[in-house]
Scaffold this motif. Structure first.
Motif, PDB file in Angstrom:
ATOM      1  N   UNK A 462       0.814  -1.221   0.000  1.00 48.09           N
ATOM      2  CA  UNK A 462       0.000   0.000   0.000  1.00 48.09           C
ATOM      3  C   UNK A 462       0.845   1.268   0.000  1.00 48.09           C
ATOM      4  N   UNK A 463       2.060   1.155   0.583  1.00 45.45           N
ATOM      5  CA  UNK A 463       2.863   2.377   0.752  1.00 45.45           C
ATOM      6  C   UNK A 463       4.024   2.449  -0.243  1.00 45.45           C
ATOM      7  N   UNK A 464       4.017   1.595  -1.242  1.00 46.97           N
ATOM      8  CA  UNK A 464       5.160   1.519  -2.162  1.00 46.97           C
ATOM      9  C   UNK A 464       6.474   1.329  -1.416  1.00 46.97           C
ATOM     10  N   UNK A 465       6.426   0.517  -0.389  1.00 48.30           N
ATOM     11  CA  UNK A 465       7.623   0.225   0.409  1.00 48.30           C
ATOM     12  C   UNK A 465       8.145   1.437   1.159  1.00 48.30           C
ATOM     13  N   UNK A 466       7.306   2.418   1.384  1.00 48.15           N
ATOM     14  CA  UNK A 466       7.805   3.611   2.057  1.00 48.15           C
ATOM     15  C   UNK A 466       7.539   3.601   3.565  1.00 48.15           C
ATOM     16  N   UNK A 467       6.993   2.476   4.069  1.00 44.88           N
ATOM     17  CA  UNK A 467       6.749   2.396   5.509  1.00 44.88           C
ATOM     18  C   UNK A 467       7.972   1.859   6.236  1.00 44.88           C
ATOM     19  N   UNK A 468       8.098   2.230   7.530  1.00 46.96           N
ATOM     20  CA  UNK A 468       9.206   1.685   8.327  1.00 46.96           C
ATOM     21  C   UNK A 468       8.834   0.277   8.752  1.00 46.96           C
ATOM     22  N   UNK A 469       9.530  -0.750   8.263  1.00 38.54           N
ATOM     23  CA  UNK A 469       9.090  -2.126   8.500  1.00 38.54           C
ATOM     24  C   UNK A 469       8.969  -2.490   9.980  1.00 38.54           C
ATOM     25  N   UNK A 470       9.942  -2.073  10.806  1.00 37.59           N
ATOM     26  CA  UNK A 470       9.855  -2.502  12.209  1.00 37.59           C
ATOM     27  C   UNK A 470       8.697  -1.821  12.930  1.00 37.59           C
ATOM     28  N   UNK A 471       8.410  -0.590  12.545  1.00 38.33           N
ATOM     29  CA  UNK A 471       7.261   0.104  13.135  1.00 38.33           C
ATOM     30  C   UNK A 471       5.977  -0.637  12.765  1.00 38.33           C
ATOM     31  N   UNK A 472       5.852  -0.982  11.482  1.00 37.91           N
ATOM     32  CA  UNK A 472       4.657  -1.673  10.991  1.00 37.91           C
ATOM     33  C   UNK A 472       4.506  -3.021  11.690  1.00 37.91           C
ATOM     34  N   UNK A 473       5.614  -3.733  11.780  1.00 30.06           N
ATOM     35  CA  UNK A 473       5.624  -5.052  12.422  1.00 30.06           C
ATOM     36  C   UNK A 473       5.071  -4.958  13.851  1.00 30.06           C
ATOM     37  N   UNK A 474       5.616  -4.019  14.616  1.00 29.87           N
ATOM     38  CA  UNK A 474       5.191  -3.884  16.013  1.00 29.87           C
ATOM     39  C   UNK A 474       3.743  -3.427  16.119  1.00 29.87           C
ATOM     40  N   UNK A 475       3.358  -2.469  15.268  1.00 29.22           N
ATOM     41  CA  UNK A 475       1.995  -1.955  15.316  1.00 29.22           C
ATOM     42  C   UNK A 475       1.003  -3.075  15.010  1.00 29.22           C
ATOM     43  N   UNK A 476       1.313  -3.884  13.989  1.00 29.82           N
ATOM     44  CA  UNK A 476       0.433  -4.986  13.622  1.00 29.82           C
ATOM     45  C   UNK A 476       0.292  -5.972  14.778  1.00 29.82           C
TER      46      UNK A 476
END
Ligand code: ADP
Ligand code: ZN
Ligand code: MG
Length: 482
Positions: A462-476
Motif C-alpha cells: 500500500x505504501x510503495x515500500x515507504x513504511x518503516x518495516x519494524x514500526x509496521x511489524x510492532x503496530x500490527x
C-alpha cells in the motif's frame, strides 16, 4: 582408478616501471602507433647494448620477497633462443639456472571451510617481453600478419608454482590473491584482460594409488580469472575422459578458445624447443647488494594477508568479509575510505560485498571507477539512520545512484523516495490491512507467525515500500493481539 587433479601455474606479471627493462623507452605502449615506442636496444639492432633498469630489479625483488622466496644475490641473465616474428633479436633475455628468487610459498584460504593451503613457489625470475603479432584479414589467401614491436623489452617477472593445486577453483583463488599482492606492492596492476597479468596452466591427472604424476598439458591464452577456471575445468574433464577410455594424454600445449569454450592443441612437446640457453654476454653478472635485499624486505608494504587480519581486528568483521574486501587493493582502499566516514563497519561491508560488487560486476566497472563514491555510499547510509529512507528503499536509491552517479540526497529529493514518518498515517494503513485480511489474523492467532510477515508485506504494498518495516511489524502485532 582413483584420480586426483594436479595443476601448476606459470604467471607473468608486467612490472609497472616507467621505462622498459634494458632501455629508456616508455612502458606506456598501449594505444600507441605501432613501432613508435622503440629504440635500437629493444629492437635488438646490432651494436646496441642493454643496461638493466634498477627499478625492474627493485620491483621483482619485492615480488619475490612477498612470496617468501629465498633470494639469490648473484644473478646471471641468459639468452633464450628461439625464432618468432615478434622477437627481433631471435632470443629473449631471461633467467635460467639461477633465478632471482626460489623456494617461496603463498597461503591461500579455501572458502568452503576456511581451510588454509600452502602453495609452493618454485621460482620468480626476470625476463623481457616480446612484441605482438596483429593478424589481419580472414583465414583465406588474403590473410596476413603485422608485427608491432612496442611491447618489446617490457619488464616481466615470471612466477612459477609447484604443482600444488588440486582443483581449478584453487588455481583461481591463488591467482586472485597473487593479483592482490602485486597490487599492494605497487609493482603490477594485475589486469588480466589487458594482459598485464598472464597465466599458463599445467594440468595432469594423478593416479592416487601409485602416486606418480600423470602426463601434463599446458593451457594458454586465458585472459580473465573466470576463463582460467573454465579452461582448467575443460582440460580436467577432457583428460579424465581420455583416461577412462583407456587412451593416453599427450604432452602438448593447448590454446583456450574463449568463443567455443574448449581447448585446442597448438603444438606437441615432441617438437619441444631446445632454447640453447647461454649466459648473456652483453650484461654483467648482477650482484644484488645484501643490504638492498634486507632493506626491501624490511620496507615491504602491508600485504593482503596482514591487511585482512587488521580488518578483522580493527573493524570487527568476519574473516569471510575481510578476505573479499582485501581481494584487490582498490577494494580495500574503498572500504577503508568508508570506514573513516561511518562507524558501523559491518553494515559498510555488507553493502560493499553485496550491492556494490554486484553492480560493478554486472557493468564490468572497476571499483576505482565506481559511480558511487565512498562519500556517496556513506551519505545514503546516514539517510537510513535518520529514517528518511528504509533499508529496502535504499536498494532502489542505490541502484539509481549507481546508474546516474548522483548523490543519495539528490536521488531521494528528485524521485520522492521518502519514508512515511507520520505514524498516524501508517496506523491507518495498518488498520485497513487488518480489516481486509481476517483469515491471516486467524492464522496468526493460531500460532502461524508467518501470517504476520504477510501482513507487513501488504502494508508495504500500500505504501510503495515507504513504511518503516519494524514500526509496521510492532503496530500490527500489538493490534492483532488486542
Ligand atoms: P616444463 O619443463 O615442461 O616447463 P616444469 O617442470 O618447468 O615443466 O614445470 C612447469 C610448470 O608445470 C610448473 O608450474 C609446475 O608446477 C607444473 N607441473 C609440472 N609437472 C606437472 C604435472 N605433472 N601436472 C601438472 N603440473 C605440472
Ligand atoms: Zn627501447
Ligand atoms: Mg618450465
Amino acid at each position: 582408478m582413483r584420480e586426483e587433479v594436479v595443476i601448476g601455474l606459470e604467471v607473468h606479471i608486467q612490472l609497472m616501471t616507467n621505462a622498459k627493462m634494458f632501455c629508456h623507452c616508455s612502458t606506456d605502449y598501449i594505444g600507441k602507433e605501432p613501432n613508435t615506442n622503440t629504440c635500437p636496444v629493444c629492437l635488438g639492432l646490432p651494436g646496441s647494448l642493454p643496461v638493466l633498469n634498477k627499478k625492474v630489479l627493485e620491483f621483482a625483488l619485492k615480488t619475490a620477497l612477498a612470496l617468501n622466496c629465498k633470494i639469490n644475490p648473484l644473478n646471471i641473465f641468459h639468452r633464450k633462443n628461439y625464432f618468432y616474428p615478434d622477437l627481433p633479436k631471435a632470443y629473449q633475455i631471461s633467467q635460467y639456472d639461477i633465478p632471482l628468487g626460489v623456494n617461496g610459498d603463498m597461503e591461500i584460504s579455501l572458502p568452503e571451510n576456511q581451510e588454509k593451503r600452502k602453495i609452493g613457489i618454485t621460482r620468480v625470475h626476470l625476463e623481457e617481453d616480446a612484441g605482438k603479432l596483429v593478424h589481419e584479414g580472414d583465414i583465406t589467401s588474403s590473410s596476413y600478419s603485422l608485427v608491432d614491436y612496442n611491447r618489446c623489452g617490457i619488464p616481466l617477472a615470471e612466477i612459477v608454482t609447484e604443482p600444488d593445486f588440486s582443483s581449478p577453483e584453487e588455481a583461481r583463488i591463488f591467482l586472485m590473491k597473487l593479483r592482490s599482492i602485486v597490487q599492494h606492492l605497487g609493482v603490477c596492476d594485475g589486469n588480466m584482460e589487458e594482459g598485464s597479468m598472464r597465466c599458463d596452466a599445467n594440468v595432469s591427472i594423478r593416479d592416487t594409488k601409485t602416486g606418480t604424476l600423470g602426463i601434463k598439458t599446458e593451457v594458454k591464452n586465458m585472459n580473465s580469472f573466470r576463463a582460467v577456471k573454465k579452461a582448467l575445468q575443460f582440460e580436467v574433464d577432457r583428460q579424465k575422459k581420455l583416461l577412462s577410455e583407456g587412451e593416453k594424454v599427450i604432452q602438448e600445449t593447448r590454446h583456450w578458445d574463449e568463443s567455443k569454450n574448449i581447448t585446442v592443441s597448438m603444438r606437441s612437446k615432441e617438437e619441444a624447443h631446445d632454447y640453447r640457453y647461454f649466459p648473456e654476454p652483453d650484461l654483467l653478472p648482477l650482484q644484488v647488494d645484501l643490504k638492498m635485499i634486507e632493506e626491501t624486505r624490511k620496507n615491504l608494504p602491508e600485504l593482503p594477508e596482514e591487511r585482512k587480519n587488521r580488518f578483522i581486528k580493527d573493524y570487527q568483521i568476519p574473516e569471510y568479509d575481510a578476505e573479499i574486501l582485501t581481494s584487490s587493493k582498490a577494494l580495500g582502499d574503498y572500504y577503508e575510505k568508508t570506514t573513516s566516514l561511518y562507524s558501523n563497519s559491518k553494515i559498510l561491508s555488507n553493502w560493499i560485498m553485496g550491492e556494490l560488487i554486484r553492480y560493478l560486476n554486472e557493468d564490468k566497472v572497476e571499483v576505482e571507477d565506481s559511480p558511487i563514491s565512498p562519500d556517496n555510499l556513506v551519505e545514503m547510509l546516514k539517510l537510513i539512520d535518520k529514517g528518511v529512507i528504509s533499508s529496502k528503499m535504499a536498494k532502489e536509491v542505490f541502484e539509481k545512484m549507481f546508474k546516474t552517479a548522483k548523490g543519495a540526497s539528490q536521488i531521494v529529493k528528485e524521485s520522492g523516495i521518502i519514508q512515511i514518518t507520520d505514524e498516524n498515517e501508517l496506523i491507518e494503513i495498518v488498520d485497513r490491512v487488518i480489516n481486509e485480511n481476517p483469515k491471516s489474523i486467524e492464522d496468526f492467532n493460531q500460532g502461524k507467525e508467518k501470517a504476520l510477515h504477510y501482513l507487513v508485506g501488504q502494508v508495504m504494498r500500500y505504501t510503495d515500500c515507504r513504511a518503516k518495516p519494524d514500526f509496521v511489524f510492532n503496530a500490527l502485532k500489538q493490534r492483532i493481539k488486542k
